[in-house]
Design a protein around this motif. Sequence first.
Motif, PDB file in Angstrom:
ATOM      1  N   VAL A  15       6.895  -3.522   2.928  1.00  0.00           N
ATOM      2  CA  VAL A  15       5.905  -3.968   3.712  1.00  0.00           C
ATOM      3  C   VAL A  15       4.594  -2.918   3.400  1.00  0.00           C
ATOM      4  O   VAL A  15       3.528  -3.179   3.468  1.00  0.00           O
ATOM      5  CB  VAL A  15       6.021  -3.745   5.176  1.00  0.00           C
ATOM      6  CG1 VAL A  15       6.783  -5.005   5.622  1.00  0.00           C
ATOM      7  CG2 VAL A  15       6.425  -2.430   5.790  1.00  0.00           C
ATOM      8  N   ASP A  16       5.024  -1.698   2.812  1.00  0.00           N
ATOM      9  CA  ASP A  16       3.980  -0.704   2.419  1.00  0.00           C
ATOM     10  C   ASP A  16       3.697  -0.821   0.908  1.00  0.00           C
ATOM     11  O   ASP A  16       2.924   0.075   0.350  1.00  0.00           O
ATOM     12  CB  ASP A  16       4.605   0.661   2.683  1.00  0.00           C
ATOM     13  CG  ASP A  16       5.817   0.839   2.096  1.00  0.00           C
ATOM     14  OD1 ASP A  16       6.629   0.103   2.024  1.00  0.00           O
ATOM     15  OD2 ASP A  16       6.259   2.005   1.845  1.00  0.00           O
ATOM     16  N   GLY A  17       4.152  -1.833   0.339  1.00  0.00           N
ATOM     17  CA  GLY A  17       3.958  -1.920  -1.240  1.00  0.00           C
ATOM     18  C   GLY A  17       2.555  -2.118  -1.629  1.00  0.00           C
ATOM     19  O   GLY A  17       2.161  -1.348  -2.564  1.00  0.00           O
ATOM     20  N   TYR A 470       9.889   1.788   6.086  1.00  0.00           N
ATOM     21  CA  TYR A 470       8.855   1.087   7.083  1.00  0.00           C
ATOM     22  C   TYR A 470       9.441  -0.248   6.898  1.00  0.00           C
ATOM     23  O   TYR A 470       9.551  -1.206   7.887  1.00  0.00           O
ATOM     24  CB  TYR A 470       7.501   0.958   5.997  1.00  0.00           C
ATOM     25  CG  TYR A 470       6.641   1.956   6.379  1.00  0.00           C
ATOM     26  CD1 TYR A 470       5.958   2.113   7.564  1.00  0.00           C
ATOM     27  CD2 TYR A 470       6.403   2.919   5.290  1.00  0.00           C
ATOM     28  CE1 TYR A 470       4.961   3.060   7.594  1.00  0.00           C
ATOM     29  CE2 TYR A 470       5.414   3.883   5.595  1.00  0.00           C
ATOM     30  CZ  TYR A 470       4.723   3.943   7.026  1.00  0.00           C
ATOM     31  OH  TYR A 470       3.707   4.962   7.015  1.00  0.00           O
ATOM     32  N   THR A 471       9.953  -0.987   5.953  1.00  0.00           N
ATOM     33  CA  THR A 471      10.510  -2.283   5.588  1.00  0.00           C
ATOM     34  C   THR A 471      11.501  -2.604   6.417  1.00  0.00           C
ATOM     35  O   THR A 471      11.573  -3.635   7.236  1.00  0.00           O
ATOM     36  CB  THR A 471      10.711  -2.492   4.318  1.00  0.00           C
ATOM     37  OG1 THR A 471       9.665  -2.319   3.411  1.00  0.00           O
ATOM     38  CG2 THR A 471      10.831  -4.097   4.139  1.00  0.00           C
ATOM     39  N   VAL A 472      12.445  -1.757   6.347  1.00  0.00           N
ATOM     40  CA  VAL A 472      14.093  -2.247   7.193  1.00  0.00           C
ATOM     41  C   VAL A 472      13.889  -1.917   8.445  1.00  0.00           C
ATOM     42  O   VAL A 472      14.446  -2.735   9.166  1.00  0.00           O
ATOM     43  CB  VAL A 472      15.284  -1.269   6.537  1.00  0.00           C
ATOM     44  CG1 VAL A 472      15.318  -1.617   5.304  1.00  0.00           C
ATOM     45  CG2 VAL A 472      15.025   0.262   6.735  1.00  0.00           C
ATOM     46  N   PHE A 490       5.348  -1.036  12.118  1.00  0.00           N
ATOM     47  CA  PHE A 490       6.231   0.091  12.448  1.00  0.00           C
ATOM     48  C   PHE A 490       5.403   1.238  12.007  1.00  0.00           C
ATOM     49  O   PHE A 490       4.982   1.538  11.086  1.00  0.00           O
ATOM     50  CB  PHE A 490       7.813  -0.366  11.636  1.00  0.00           C
ATOM     51  CG  PHE A 490       8.594   0.966  12.076  1.00  0.00           C
ATOM     52  CD1 PHE A 490       9.128   1.186  13.148  1.00  0.00           C
ATOM     53  CD2 PHE A 490       8.729   2.327  10.897  1.00  0.00           C
ATOM     54  CE1 PHE A 490      10.063   2.082  13.507  1.00  0.00           C
ATOM     55  CE2 PHE A 490       9.556   3.270  11.417  1.00  0.00           C
ATOM     56  CZ  PHE A 490      10.265   3.331  12.667  1.00  0.00           C
ATOM     57  N   VAL A 491       5.389   2.323  12.927  1.00  0.00           N
ATOM     58  CA  VAL A 491       4.860   3.388  12.835  1.00  0.00           C
ATOM     59  C   VAL A 491       5.599   4.683  12.390  1.00  0.00           C
ATOM     60  O   VAL A 491       6.609   4.555  13.606  1.00  0.00           O
ATOM     61  CB  VAL A 491       3.783   3.626  13.937  1.00  0.00           C
ATOM     62  CG1 VAL A 491       2.861   4.903  13.723  1.00  0.00           C
ATOM     63  CG2 VAL A 491       2.738   2.414  14.324  1.00  0.00           C
TER      64      VAL A 491
END
Length: 733
Positions: A15-17, A470-472, A490-491
């Motif tokens: 998601v942060d890619g 972040y993703t999992v 997600f923070v």
Amino acid sequence: MNRMKTVVGAPLDRVDGVAKVTGKARYAGEYPEPGLLYGSVVSSTIACGRVRSIDSAQALNVPGVIAVLHHANRPRISSYDDDYSDADAAEGAPLRPLYNDHVLYSGQPLALVVAESLELARHAGSLIRIDYDQAGHQTDLHAVLDQAHPAPAETPKPRGDFAGQYAQAAVQLDATYDTPNEHHNPMEPHASTVFYKADGALEIHDKTQGTQNCQDYLHKVFGLPKDKLRILAAFVGGAFGSGLRPQYQLPLAVMAALHLKRSVRVTLTRQQMFTFGYRPRTRQRVRLGATTQGKLLAIAHDAIGQTSRFEDFTEHLVEWSGMLYQCDNVALSYRLAPLDVYTPLDMRAPGAASGVIALECAMDELACAANLDPIELRRANFAASNGNEGKPYSSKELLACYDQGAARFGWGARTPQPRSMRTGNQLIGWGMAGGVWEAMQMKASAKARIDRQGKLTVSSATTDIGTGTYTVMTQIAADAAGVMLQDVTFVLGDSSLPTAPLQGGSFTVSSVGCAVRQACLALRSQVLALARQAFPAIAATPAQAITFGDGYLQAGQHRIAIADVVAGSADGALEVQVTAEPSAKREPYATATHSAVFVEVQVDEDLGTIKVTKVVSAVAAGRVVNPKTARSQILGGVVWGLGMALQEETQTDHPLGRFLNHNLAEYHVPVHADIADIEVIFVEENDDIVNELGSKGVGEIGIVGVAAAVANAIYHATGKRVREFPVTLDKVL
């Protein structure tokens, strides 16, 4: 509506890619502020002695230089005379940067130049003159092996009668293995940006694996209230253990900011990345006694590792030899030799990456001595329980790892005799090794909040060092709350968020992930309770007939958007915070991940050059939350393991007491051209005891056993057994 198959367990992109590849993700040394000052560290050039004087006159004459701090003029820090430590500290007294005139190791920070630009600060640093009273030093582990003392580690006590059983064993092996110093060298250098606020509060962007650890450390060192210290680490460009302890740039940056009442950034150079923790050099002796059928009768693993003179660094170096295989007569010992060096530090699979090299090379040598296939020897000694703890494993699919890895690799076509497989002048070698890493869970907290638009925000102070956190966590949250993945944020990486442990040890998913899941399930319960109040049809539906998924609550024929339910709440939002701890179900069991690694090498018969042409890594790690990010973790571990086997070594000039190859030109790591086919297999392993997710973590296990498998393959190719790592062509020739 079962979301498990579509969200948790799905190979989703990071998601942060996009933020990372487009440069929107900011790292510790990239946050701007008008008037920001820059610090440059001046390091010692001797390994032991005292500073006679520091002449900073020339540096201070450079326009734009604001200050030069050193032990003789630094601001008073009362805690420097008291004991303090951090969450990953070793036994002893931590290094206090600029504490006094003592030089404890080469590269120690002795001064900090603060200027209006980084270039000015570094130039001015080159003008500082330091005079020393130099003392004798010792940096060579092999020169002080007889001076080692017992490590303050929880080494398992001896069991059975090793000496007696070893003496009468039909097949005996006694071999000594050496592993070198290695440095973490993450892509992002260590940096701390300290923003000084008008009220004296500090907002700090730091390269760290634990924001709250840094906050606690600074609170103890500087006596600042925790509510005046906020540590942020939104993105971390790799760490591998180097961010477990606060490194010295952090207290130096804070010291300068408090002294000048200005914002300050301190970034270490690549060369200075070699002036703090590292994987310690070891010497390990392994003795194995077995029957002619290969049944282990006796195991002894004696290790000596290096440490500093001011701290006793310990890792789990020898325990693996008492737990990976079934044996009733085991003797383990672990000693430390103090040197004039900085304290070592945990590095990916600390202890296991080094200790399993010795164990698994010794097992290969034993297989040769007993004329057994290396897999068959390991099968014959499979342990269903952990002999160190006397507990059965909650799950252990290692036999399936052997089966599936061997089948994929084609192990059945291997001829056992060394030098029996070749292509032209290339000697072909096939080797394998087992791997093990403990599956841990730590106490962790998470907060979940859902608003009237159905947007779910989940937070925890954990970090993401590139592992995919972040993703999992987004996947776990979406699954547990029953919302769409794109509606979850997600923070992380903020010390003000709910408590989380350091990110390390492969326990982040099992620790923080369980907290995230519990928080989202609790939130779902609040949604259901609210829905029962607002919708009579829902109130009449039994709980087992109600499902959540895709942003909806489904009760028989009734389908209601979760957002519509939340909109009816008093605040238009619902929020819950929980703390998750290891379940009592774990207590009677041992928990671990396992692997089997298969390697093919080609060794040039004339030149001795070594090329790894194929690797298969079969891993049993419980439930894999995201196979894509997990595969990347194993790939990275395998590549690092190949480097451990063939290239990686921090070399020391012992007369000078300093590292020689303290840069990325001469500190050799594998590059693309060194890597051929790597295949990762995740063996199915169901475990409802290890934690509620059934996940064991994959960050560490990927590296364990790889170097041993390479060395074993080199022996099979050449008939030459090299016990000193890395295995370079000169040793093969």
